[in-house]
Design a protein around this motif. Sequence first.
Motif, PDB file in Angstrom:
ATOM      1  N   PRO A 144       0.835  -1.208   0.000  1.00  0.00           N
ATOM      2  CA  PRO A 144       0.000   0.000   0.000  1.00  0.00           C
ATOM      3  C   PRO A 144       0.868   1.256   0.000  1.00  0.00           C
ATOM      4  N   ILE A 145       0.454   2.265  -0.751  1.00  0.00           N
ATOM      5  CA  ILE A 145       1.261   3.481  -0.874  1.00  0.00           C
ATOM      6  C   ILE A 145       0.807   4.566   0.103  1.00  0.00           C
ATOM      7  N   ASN A 146      -0.488   4.858   0.129  1.00  0.00           N
ATOM      8  CA  ASN A 146      -0.992   5.959   0.954  1.00  0.00           C
ATOM      9  C   ASN A 146      -1.760   5.470   2.184  1.00  0.00           C
ATOM     10  N   SER A 147      -1.443   4.268   2.629  1.00  0.00           N
ATOM     11  CA  SER A 147      -2.050   3.707   3.834  1.00  0.00           C
ATOM     12  C   SER A 147      -1.222   2.511   4.270  1.00  0.00           C
ATOM     13  N   LYS A 148      -1.450   2.077   5.498  1.00  0.00           N
ATOM     14  CA  LYS A 148      -0.747   0.887   5.980  1.00  0.00           C
ATOM     15  C   LYS A 148      -1.496  -0.395   5.630  1.00  0.00           C
ATOM     16  N   VAL A 149      -2.761  -0.261   5.230  1.00  0.00           N
ATOM     17  CA  VAL A 149      -3.571  -1.432   4.880  1.00  0.00           C
ATOM     18  C   VAL A 149      -4.308  -1.160   3.573  1.00  0.00           C
ATOM     19  N   LEU A 150      -4.769  -2.217   2.936  1.00  0.00           N
ATOM     20  CA  LEU A 150      -5.566  -2.086   1.720  1.00  0.00           C
ATOM     21  C   LEU A 150      -7.014  -1.781   2.091  1.00  0.00           C
ATOM     22  N   ARG A 151      -7.500  -0.627   1.647  1.00  0.00           N
ATOM     23  CA  ARG A 151      -8.872  -0.218   1.922  1.00  0.00           C
ATOM     24  C   ARG A 151      -9.297   0.787   0.857  1.00  0.00           C
TER      25      ARG A 151
END
Length: 243
Positions: A144-151
Motif C-alpha cells: 500500500p502506498i498511501n495507507s498501511k492497509v488495503l482499503r
Amino acid sequence: MITSIKYGQTTTYNQFWNEIQFNRTINEKWSAELNLGALYSSTESSSNIFQQNIQRSARVWGHYYFSPRWKFSSFIAHNYNKDVPEIGHFKSPKVRFALQGIYYFHKTGYTLSTRMRMELRHMRNEEKDYDNVRYRQQINYIQPINSKVLRESVVYAIASDELSFKSGTKVTGLSFFDNRLNLGAGYLFNDDIQVEVTYANQYLLRDEENQIVNVASLTVTFNNLFKNLNKKLHHKNEASSED
C-alpha cells in the motif's frame, strides 16, 4: 504477439491484455469468480498494439478459504486463439483445468504470498488434439502506498515473478520453461471495485527460437457486483413504497 524484432534466436513481441473479474461471496469459506479476457497484438505491418485481437477467454473459479494462511482454488477455462498468420499465431482452441493453492505470509504494512498451480491444457490445431501439463510457481508482493492497509481510496504497488515448467506440445512448439515478471499498481475505489495496471516481461523458452514478450495489462475487478446492485434496487423500492 506484436511487432517482432529478431536478435539471433530470440524474438521480441509487444502485447496488450485486459481482463474483467467478477467475484461473488457464497459464505465465509467459499466464493466464486468469473474472468472475461482479451489479448491484442500489433503486427509487422502495424505498430498499433490493438491491430489484432488474437485471443478471447472465459474462466470460472471456485475458491475455498481453508485458513487465514491458505486458500485453495480450481478453475476451468476456454481460450479461443484466433488465426493471425502474420505474427505466427494460429487458430488453436484451448480448454484449461487447474488446481491451485496460495499461502499468505502475514506481514505488517505489506502482503506477501506464494502461489502453486498445476494446469492441464487441452489444445487443438488443424491436425490433432494435444494435452499439455504445466506447473506454475509464483511469489507476489503488494505494498500500500498511501495507507498501511488495503482499503477504500488506497493506491498500491504490485510486484511478482512466476516460473512455469511444462511438457511439450506441437501446437505451440516444444518448450519447457517460461518466466514472467510483473510490475505495476492498483487502486481500490472501495471494497467492491478495484483497478490494476501492470507491465509484464515474459520470457518463453522455445525449441526453434526463444521469445520475449512485453505486455501492458489492465484488470478491473468487481466484488459482489450483482448482489450489491440488487440490494440498492431493493432499498430504492422500499423507499418508494414508504413515500
